[in-house]
Write an enzyme that holds these catalytic residues in place. Structure first.
Site, PDB file in Angstrom:
ATOM      1  N   CYS A  26       0.865  -1.177   0.000  1.00  0.00           N
ATOM      2  CA  CYS A  26       0.000   0.000   0.000  1.00  0.00           C
ATOM      3  C   CYS A  26       0.899   1.224   0.000  1.00  0.00           C
ATOM      4  O   CYS A  26       2.007   1.180  -0.522  1.00  0.00           O
ATOM      5  CB  CYS A  26      -0.955  -0.026   1.195  1.00  0.00           C
ATOM      6  SG  CYS A  26      -0.136  -0.142   2.801  1.00  0.00           S
ATOM      7  N   HIS A 544       5.417 -15.274  33.047  1.00  0.00           N
ATOM      8  CA  HIS A 544       4.547 -16.320  32.482  1.00  0.00           C
ATOM      9  C   HIS A 544       4.787 -16.367  30.975  1.00  0.00           C
ATOM     10  O   HIS A 544       4.338 -15.497  30.231  1.00  0.00           O
ATOM     11  CB  HIS A 544       3.081 -16.001  32.775  1.00  0.00           C
ATOM     12  CG  HIS A 544       2.134 -17.117  32.492  1.00  0.00           C
ATOM     13  ND1 HIS A 544       1.825 -17.512  31.210  1.00  0.00           N
ATOM     14  CD2 HIS A 544       1.434 -17.940  33.315  1.00  0.00           C
ATOM     15  CE1 HIS A 544       0.967 -18.521  31.248  1.00  0.00           C
ATOM     16  NE2 HIS A 544       0.719 -18.808  32.516  1.00  0.00           N
TER      17      HIS A 544
END
Length: 629
Positions: A26, A544
């Site tokens: 684009c 985590h």
């Protein structure tokens, strides 16, 4: 760096030519569809000279290179077969589903046309201005020739969309163009214009005006590509090359005129009517929402869902009342970048903000957003506010767009219609959005990175000096190397909501977790996907790795610690295989949570963009943080 060298590096870092299923571009981005995203080295791409940012949206791997994208795209075509439609496509990846899949389809179809649409739109706008002020009469042949140049794209839009849609769905683009040509064939147009009752073997045909339409040909070519694959598999090799096109033409042209054409026209008109109704109900409110949200939609790639509506409105009705308000958002982020340029004392940031402001004025906002306002956060928020104010003004003024094109200084003529109605409101709206955003950015301030904070690596002496700055503050160094992600963007509500505690997240580029400070391992999960460490001064940190990775039952993880171990900053705690985790279908974005956040007045992120392990990541503050106000 030369465009050829940059092209080679990009192809190599996206996983090589064989990993590329398709590529379009684009105004500022190379939009890759990769067979395996895990093979792309996003971190190295982001550090490569000439690349502004790398984004993964709507099933596409997007490399933002700015307004030199046509040259880089062309260079990729010269050094590879990626742009060759006849090249072998082995094992194309599974298509994205849901909203991501829809965005991928729309962007792939329309992105190749945006450049020529902008050029034709500017020319059409200039002709409107010239005719309105008397420079050119619409009866002059000069006007007729120039108007044909400006309007031909929109009149023959189905033909162009047939090409891009066929390429996206790997159909025969020449058959697709022939189907599109049948929709605007003179005899079909005559049947419609004269109101001649039309049927196909006794089945009534509801004729529409298909020149300039968007949806009918896209639907037709999608179905055509599916049928083409079926016939090519079914028919014998000796006849399929000419019998398949025969069947496709005989089936698809009538089917499109009977079903897809009327359906597509009604759907397009219905969506347009809904948006127009919203602006009719409250143009001020609708304009404010559009002005505030447009750049947010662009970031997530969702704006592609509205672009066909803009194009359809201009093509079918000759005007669009929705797009103008989005222009405020463009100039608002430009103003925010300008405000950063005025405010910052950092030489590199000042230079980047200045150059980004200039390119954003012409509609290329990616350098301003990804390089300046979004990483600094507050300037982006100021841009959203400025966009809302400017959008409200433009919406209330009733400004209309009369051609397609990316909003910017050069494309302002597309908003100048008969008598200039609404155009002064547009000018006022974009000026206000720019000024409000710049002023708010200057007043609200932002964390201004001093030159010393732009180092890519920190040393032990650096860490010690940071600790000495404020004895009451706790310092957390990054346990992972990768890209900073806002905690709110983690695809897990427990982390994103802050329910687990405040913190930050990192999209890892290296599968190693090291100790974020001197302390003790308090939790070492049996599944190896997470761990917790408490510092000698009481800060509790949970790392985590990934989202829902507990379901892997320890696969692709190697733990080097057990509960109760003493660790020092930088000690290796855990290793994990990024590629294997992604291949198993799991996100690897890693939340780093201060589980006892309530013990601190503030948990302040200290890094943006790329971060290396053991660089300063978080400051757990007692309230003495110095920030530019």
């Amino acid at each position: 760096m030369s465009q050829e060298k940059l092209a080679k590096e990009i192809v190599e870092l996206v996983g090589g030519e064989k990993n590329v299923e398709s590529l379009v571009h684009c105004a500022t981005r190379l939009r890759f569809v990769l067979k395996d995203d895990a093979k792309a080295d996003k971190a190295k791409l982001e550090k490569t000279e000439g690349i502004i940012a790398v984004k993964e949206n709507g099933g596409q791997f997007q490399v933002v290179v700015g307004n030199k994208v046509p040259e880089v795209y062309s260079a990729i075509g010269q050094i590879s077969n990626i742009l060759d439609d006849s090249s072998d496509k082995e094992k194309p990846r599974k298509a994205a589903k849901g909203l991501g899949g829809i965005i991928d389809i729309i962007s792939s179809i329309f992105a190749p046309l945006l450049g020529v649409m902008a050029g034709a739109g500017i020319l059409k706008g200039l002709l409107l201005i010239a005719s309105n002020i008397g420079w050119l009469e619409t009866t002059e042949t000069t006007y007729t020739i120039l108007y044909a140049a400006a309007d031909s794209l929109f009149y023959f839009l189905p033909l162009l969309l047939a090409v891009t849609t066929a390429r996206k769905f790997q159909g025969n683009m020449f058959v697709a163009m022939t189907i599109a040509g049948a929709l605007i064939y003179p005899s079909i147009v005559t049947l419609k214009s004269e109101g001649t009752p039309t049927d196909f073997f006794g089945i009534p045909v509801i004729l529409m005006n298909y020149s300039s339409t968007v949806i009918p040909i896209i639907l037709a070519v999608i179905v055509m590509s599916k049928l083409e694959k079926f016939f090519n598999k079914t028919l014998h090799d000796s006849v399929k090359n000419f019998v398949t096109p025969l069947f496709l033409l005989v089936i698809m042209v009538p089917l499109t005129l009977l079903v897809f054409g009327p359906f597509g026209v009604y759907v397009g008109n219905g969506i347009a009517a809904g948006l127009v109704a919203a602006f009719g109900f409250s143009p001020l409110l609708a304009g404010a929402v559009m002005g505030a949200s447009w750049q947010l939609l662009v970031i997530f790639g969702i704006h592609w869902g509205l672009i066909p509506v803009f194009i359809n409105n201009v093509a079918v009705y000759g005007q669009d009342g929705v797009k103008p308000a989005a222009t405020a958002s463009i100039f608002a982020q430009t103003g925010a970048a300008f405000g950063v340029m005025l405010k910052t004392k950092n030489k590199k940031l000042k230079t980047l903000a200045g150059s980004s402001t200039l390119t954003a004025l012409f509609g290329i906002t990616e350098p301003a957003i990804y390089g300046v306002t979004l990483p600094l956060k507050r300037p982006f928020i100021a841009g959203v506010i400025g966009g809302a104010v400017g959008g409200a003004i433009i919406g209330q003024a009733g400004t209309l767009a009369f051609a397609s094109g990316a909003p910017g200084l050069l494309t302002l003529p597309i908003f100048y219609g008969p008598g200039g109605q609404g155009f002064p409101g547009l000018i006022l709206g974009i000026v206000v959005s720019f000024v409000v955003s710049a002023v708010l950015t200057y007043i609200m301030g932002f964390k201004d990175p001093v030159e010393e904070e732009i180092k890519t690596e920190s040393t032990t002496s650096d860490q010690q000096s940071v600790r000495a700055t404020n004895a009451s503050d706790e310092i957390v160094f990054s346990p992972i190397e990768g890209t900073i992600v806002e905690l709110s963007e983690v695809p897990d509500p427990a982390f994103a909501s802050g329910a687990m505690g405040k913190g930050i997240a990192i999209e890892p580029t290296v599968g190693r977790v090291v100790a974020p400070f001197d302390g003790t391992v308090t939790v070492a999960f049996k599944k190896k996907h997470a761990l917790a460490v408490v510092s000698d001064t009481g800060a509790e940190i949970l790392v985590h790795v990934g989202v829902d990775t507990v379901k892997l039952d320890g696969q692709h993880f190697v733990s080097h610690i057990k509960e109760g171990d003493r660790v020092q900053a930088g000690d290796l705690l855990l290793e994990f295989d990024i590629a294997q985790i992604k291949a198993a279908g799991y996100h690897t974005v890693t939340p780093i949570i201060v589980t006892n956040s309530a013990n601190y007045e503030e948990v302040i992120p200290q890094a943006t963009g790329q971060v290396h392990s053991q660089e300063l990541l978080l400051k757990l503050s007692s309230g003495n943080d110095q920030e530019q106000k």
